[in-house]
Write a protein that holds these residues in place. Sequence first.
Motif, short mmCIF file in Angstrom:
data_model
loop_
_atom_site.label_atom_id
_atom_site.label_comp_id
_atom_site.label_asym_id
_atom_site.label_seq_id
_atom_site.Cartn_x
_atom_site.Cartn_y
_atom_site.Cartn_z
N GLY A 29 -17.04 -40.05 37.66
CA GLY A 29 -18.57 -39.70 38.08
C GLY A 29 -19.49 -40.39 37.19
N TYR A 30 -18.90 -41.59 36.37
CA TYR A 30 -20.04 -42.24 35.51
C TYR A 30 -20.65 -43.16 36.49
CZ TYR A 30 -17.74 -40.90 31.20
OH TYR A 30 -17.58 -40.07 30.20
N ASP A 31 -21.97 -43.46 36.15
CA ASP A 31 -22.63 -44.68 36.68
C ASP A 31 -22.24 -45.93 35.71
OD1 ASP A 31 -24.06 -43.62 38.77
OD2 ASP A 31 -25.48 -42.78 37.60
N LEU A 32 -22.08 -47.19 36.50
CA LEU A 32 -21.58 -48.32 35.61
C LEU A 32 -22.18 -49.51 35.62
CD1 LEU A 32 -17.95 -47.77 36.93
CD2 LEU A 32 -18.68 -47.14 34.86
N TYR A 33 -22.11 -49.99 34.81
CA TYR A 33 -22.42 -51.45 34.51
C TYR A 33 -21.16 -52.30 34.38
CZ TYR A 33 -27.16 -49.90 33.55
OH TYR A 33 -28.53 -49.37 33.94
N VAL A 34 -20.64 -53.32 35.00
CA VAL A 34 -19.71 -53.93 34.85
C VAL A 34 -19.68 -55.52 34.82
CG1 VAL A 34 -17.83 -52.35 35.87
CG2 VAL A 34 -19.13 -54.07 37.26
N THR A 35 -18.90 -56.17 33.90
CA THR A 35 -19.38 -57.66 33.85
C THR A 35 -18.00 -58.55 33.94
OG1 THR A 35 -18.91 -57.88 31.37
CG2 THR A 35 -21.04 -56.91 31.90
N LYS A 52 -19.36 -47.00 47.35
CA LYS A 52 -19.00 -46.17 48.55
C LYS A 52 -18.09 -45.17 48.33
CE LYS A 52 -17.26 -47.66 53.00
NZ LYS A 52 -16.59 -48.78 53.51
N GLU A 53 -16.87 -45.29 47.23
CA GLU A 53 -15.84 -44.18 47.41
C GLU A 53 -16.24 -43.16 46.26
OE1 GLU A 53 -11.03 -44.92 46.91
OE2 GLU A 53 -12.40 -46.49 47.08
N TYR A 54 -17.26 -43.33 45.35
CA TYR A 54 -17.19 -42.48 44.47
C TYR A 54 -18.76 -41.93 44.29
CZ TYR A 54 -12.53 -43.61 43.28
OH TYR A 54 -11.18 -43.86 43.40
N HIS A 55 -19.59 -42.61 45.06
CA HIS A 55 -21.01 -42.26 45.21
C HIS A 55 -21.68 -42.11 43.65
CE1 HIS A 55 -19.95 -40.95 49.24
NE2 HIS A 55 -18.89 -40.05 48.67
N ILE A 56 -21.55 -43.14 43.21
CA ILE A 56 -22.02 -43.34 41.97
C ILE A 56 -22.73 -44.79 41.96
CG2 ILE A 56 -20.11 -42.56 40.38
CD1 ILE A 56 -19.90 -46.02 40.39
N THR A 57 -23.69 -45.21 40.90
CA THR A 57 -24.29 -46.59 40.88
C THR A 57 -23.18 -47.56 40.27
OG1 THR A 57 -25.55 -46.39 39.26
CG2 THR A 57 -26.47 -45.78 41.18
N CYS A 58 -23.09 -48.92 40.83
CA CYS A 58 -22.37 -49.71 39.62
C CYS A 58 -23.12 -51.09 39.66
CB CYS A 58 -20.94 -49.67 40.26
SG CYS A 58 -19.57 -51.03 39.43
N THR A 59 -23.61 -51.45 38.85
CA THR A 59 -24.27 -52.91 38.69
C THR A 59 -23.39 -53.87 38.13
OG1 THR A 59 -26.10 -51.55 38.03
CG2 THR A 59 -26.26 -53.99 37.65
N ALA A 60 -22.89 -55.19 38.80
CA ALA A 60 -21.93 -56.05 38.40
C ALA A 60 -22.87 -57.17 37.85
CB ALA A 60 -21.10 -56.57 39.72
#
Length: 242
Positions: A29-35, A52-60
């Motif tokens: 359930g964490y919102d993510l920044y990924v690099t 889509k799958e975990y309903h979090i935000t993920c910024t690449a």
Amino acid sequence: MSNQNKSALITGASRGIGKATAIAFAKAGYDLYVTCEKSIDALYELARQLEKEYHITCTAVQADMGDFLDVKELFADIEELDVLVNNAGICHSGLLADMSPEQWHRVQAVNLDSCFYTSKFAIPLMLKKHSGKIINVSSVWGTQGASMEVAYSASKGAVNTFTKALARELAPSNIQVNAVAPGVIDTDMNAGYTDDERAVLIDEIPANRMGTPEEVAAMILQIATAPEYMTGQVITVDGGWC
Ligand code: NAD
């Protein structure tokens, strides 16, 4: 970023341990920044899938963690952060005497300097909350040292000491700094081994197999949720090898 979720930055997440860690944190359930440095299409795809799958935000974000200005730019868009996972890393195999200064400095920049750069910007965000976790991905070679991987071993040894020193510095501010030191994990980093070399290596490991990226990711998530009194530790995940 949504307000109720905790947030984590995971560097080097396009594949291997970083990708598995991003999936584990998204599931939690964490919102993510990924690099990542190069494979931005793979990273965008992962971010889309996790949202889509975990309903979090993920910024690449495509950024070289060994470059101070890239890291500064990355943090310009991050307003709050609970967990920093310094996973991005490279290895270099070969005799030390054959290594160029540029190759040496690149290994140190990506594996060690990156931990300084990201921590420098993450710490003020964590100080604001009086909480935070910094988790560095080291290696068993950081304590054992490996022939043909002197630069890599030196960089990871420094990551271990960086971890312990920063843990002491930040303990009064309730920010925990720990490291995970994997043994041999089945990722692209080890894709260069021949079948025979893999067999010899596996024969040396009491668990009789390489570890999986998911096992290291599970350990990283456990460190992120460990009691606040645990700090300055280097946790080995190596199937009993070292
Ligand atoms: P990998 O090569 O499969 O993945 C490395 C990731 O780091 C990729 O996403 C890549 O894009 C990213 N990366 C590389 N250089 C970067 C840079 N300059 N800036 C941003 N991102 C960059 O490797 P892996 O096996 O998943 O390793 C991840 C971490 O685990 C590394 O720090 C590595 O040293 C450590 N480790 C791996 C093993 C192993 O056996 N695979 C063992 C011990 C430690």
